[in-house]
Motif scaffolding. Structure first.
Motif, mmCIF file in Angstrom:
data_model
loop_
_atom_site.group_PDB
_atom_site.id
_atom_site.type_symbol
_atom_site.label_atom_id
_atom_site.label_comp_id
_atom_site.label_asym_id
_atom_site.label_seq_id
_atom_site.Cartn_x
_atom_site.Cartn_y
_atom_site.Cartn_z
ATOM 1 N N UNK A 157 29.794 54.641 59.134
ATOM 2 C CA UNK A 157 30.267 54.880 57.767
ATOM 3 C C UNK A 157 31.537 55.731 57.777
ATOM 4 N N UNK A 158 31.551 56.773 58.609
ATOM 5 C CA UNK A 158 32.743 57.623 58.703
ATOM 6 C C UNK A 158 33.939 56.834 59.216
ATOM 7 N N UNK A 159 33.713 56.019 60.258
ATOM 8 C CA UNK A 159 34.814 55.238 60.826
ATOM 9 C C UNK A 159 35.330 54.220 59.807
ATOM 10 N N UNK A 160 34.402 53.593 59.057
ATOM 11 C CA UNK A 160 34.827 52.626 58.039
ATOM 12 C C UNK A 160 35.648 53.320 56.952
ATOM 13 N N UNK A 161 35.210 54.517 56.558
ATOM 14 C CA UNK A 161 35.960 55.267 55.542
ATOM 15 C C UNK A 161 37.339 55.646 56.077
ATOM 16 N N UNK A 162 37.383 55.948 57.370
ATOM 17 C CA UNK A 162 38.654 56.286 58.007
ATOM 18 C C UNK A 162 39.578 55.066 58.023
ATOM 19 N N UNK A 163 39.011 53.898 58.298
ATOM 20 C CA UNK A 163 39.791 52.653 58.268
ATOM 21 C C UNK A 163 40.382 52.475 56.869
ATOM 22 N N UNK A 164 39.520 52.599 55.844
ATOM 23 C CA UNK A 164 39.968 52.351 54.472
ATOM 24 C C UNK A 164 41.027 53.352 54.035
ATOM 25 N N UNK A 165 40.772 54.647 54.281
ATOM 26 C CA UNK A 165 41.748 55.641 53.812
ATOM 27 C C UNK A 165 43.039 55.567 54.616
ATOM 28 N N UNK A 166 42.939 55.388 55.940
ATOM 29 C CA UNK A 166 44.199 55.372 56.703
ATOM 30 C C UNK A 166 44.965 54.067 56.487
#
Lengths: 106, 234
Positions: free
Chosen positions: A47-56
């Motif tokens: 979930x953290x990595x996916x959020x990082x993908x989306x925000x970055x």
């Protein structure tokens, strides 16, 4: 800013970051996790990595990053989903973003 | 190292090398940006060794260079790095049991190493991928920062090469297999939407942490799936 202040800042930031990194492995060694908890931890990381993908992909600072970057990430994502080799995914993402910028897309 | 090579295979080694190359160019730009912002060469180098987390290093340099309060810059950097706490719980088992391995392995915990480890199916490959990626990135990142710092303003704008799109694409490619599970997918999508929606209003690092609110959803979806399965079984 004085060199001493900078060294202290770097060391405090480094020590704090290390503490964050070390907390998981240290606590894990003490408590035996059941399969369900273990699965939940792995999910949290995804979930953290996916959020990082989306925000970055979408955000620069506090604003929209423009169209070229998310377009590149999207192309890479579709290729990865179609099981393209990793090299192709990464190069296509970068090339798409760079190409769009050459064409004047922000 | 040879046993790591055997476990990983040529393909995964190549993938890791590619990530190293992309991060290396970003490292060069970080070193160059820091020096052109007026920092002495040792400042970006020290940060790269002791902090070793790109996003927080850029943020720290940027905030201090623009006249920000150094304490605020440290706090901002720590907020960005807080995501390593849940990362540690997820991949803590791949570091190894000895103290040296746990200490060194913890310092090598990055978005990339965690994503590479999670993308592997069996435990041996997870461990090998984590260490190979972590050790190579540590060397590449620090060397490239030195090159950037001395080469000055050679590359300051990695956006020209589309490298800003490469980082999210790398993570996306590594995370995709985990999204096959419906519960994980729901949690990840919800988390991503929350993070993006919050990004304009919250300081850097916090939106990504907010995504963790999506995690409980995995339980709801899983219970539903399990209920469905037991019904079929009955």
């Amino acid at each position: 800013m004085s060199p001493l202040t900078l060294v202290v800042c770097a060391v405090v930031l480094g020590a704090g970051t290390f503490a964050f990194r070390f907390a998981g492995p240290a606590l894990r060694a003490k408590v035996e996790l059941n399969a369900r908890a273990e699965k939940l931890m792995a999910t949290a990381a995804v979930v953290l990595l996916a959020a990082l993908v989306a925000t970055s992909a979408l955000i620069e600072g506090a604003e929209f990053a423009g169209y070229a970057r998310p377009a590149g990430v999207l192309v890479g994502g579709v290729l990865a989903w179609r099981k393209a080799p990793f090299v192709v995914v990464v190069l296509a993402a970068a090339a798409t973003a760079a190409g769009l910028r050459l064409l004047g897309v922000p | 190292m040879r046993s790591i090579q055997r476990t990983l295979g040529r393909e995964l080694m190549r993938d890791i090398a590619l990530v190293c190359l992309a991060d290396g160019i970003v490292g060069i730009s970080y070193g160059a940006i820091a020096v052109s912002a007026g920092f002495e060469v040792w400042v970006p180098m020290l940060l790269s060794v002791v902090v070793f987390a790109g996003a927080s290093q850029f943020l720290f340099i940027g905030l201090v260079a623009s006249g920000g309060n150094p304490i605020a810059a440290v706090v901002a950097g720590l907020l960005v790095n807080a995501r390593h706490i849940p990362f540690g719980f997820a991949v803590g088992d791949v570091l190894g049991k000895s103290w040296v391995r746990r200490l060194v392995g913890s310092h090598l915990m990055l978005d990339e190493t965690v994503a590479f480890a999670l993308a592997q199916e069996d435990r041996r490959r997870r461990r090998a991928a984590y260490w190979a990626c972590g050790l190579s990135l540590f060397v590449v990142w620090n060397v490239s920062v030195v090159i950037g710092a001395f080469a000055g303003t050679a590359i300051t704008d990695t956006d020209v090469f589309g490298l800003d799109a490469a980082f999210p694409a790398v993570l996306l490619a590594l995370v995709l297999p985990s999204l096959k599970d419906r519960g994980v997918r729901t949690a990840a999508l919800t988390g991503a939407v929350l993070a993006v929606a919050a990004a304009p209003f919250l300081p850097a690092g916090v939106p990504v942490l907010l995504a963790l609110l999506g995690v409980p959803l995995v339980l709801l979806v899983r219970t539903e799936a399990e209920a469905g399965k037991s019904e079929v079984a009955a």
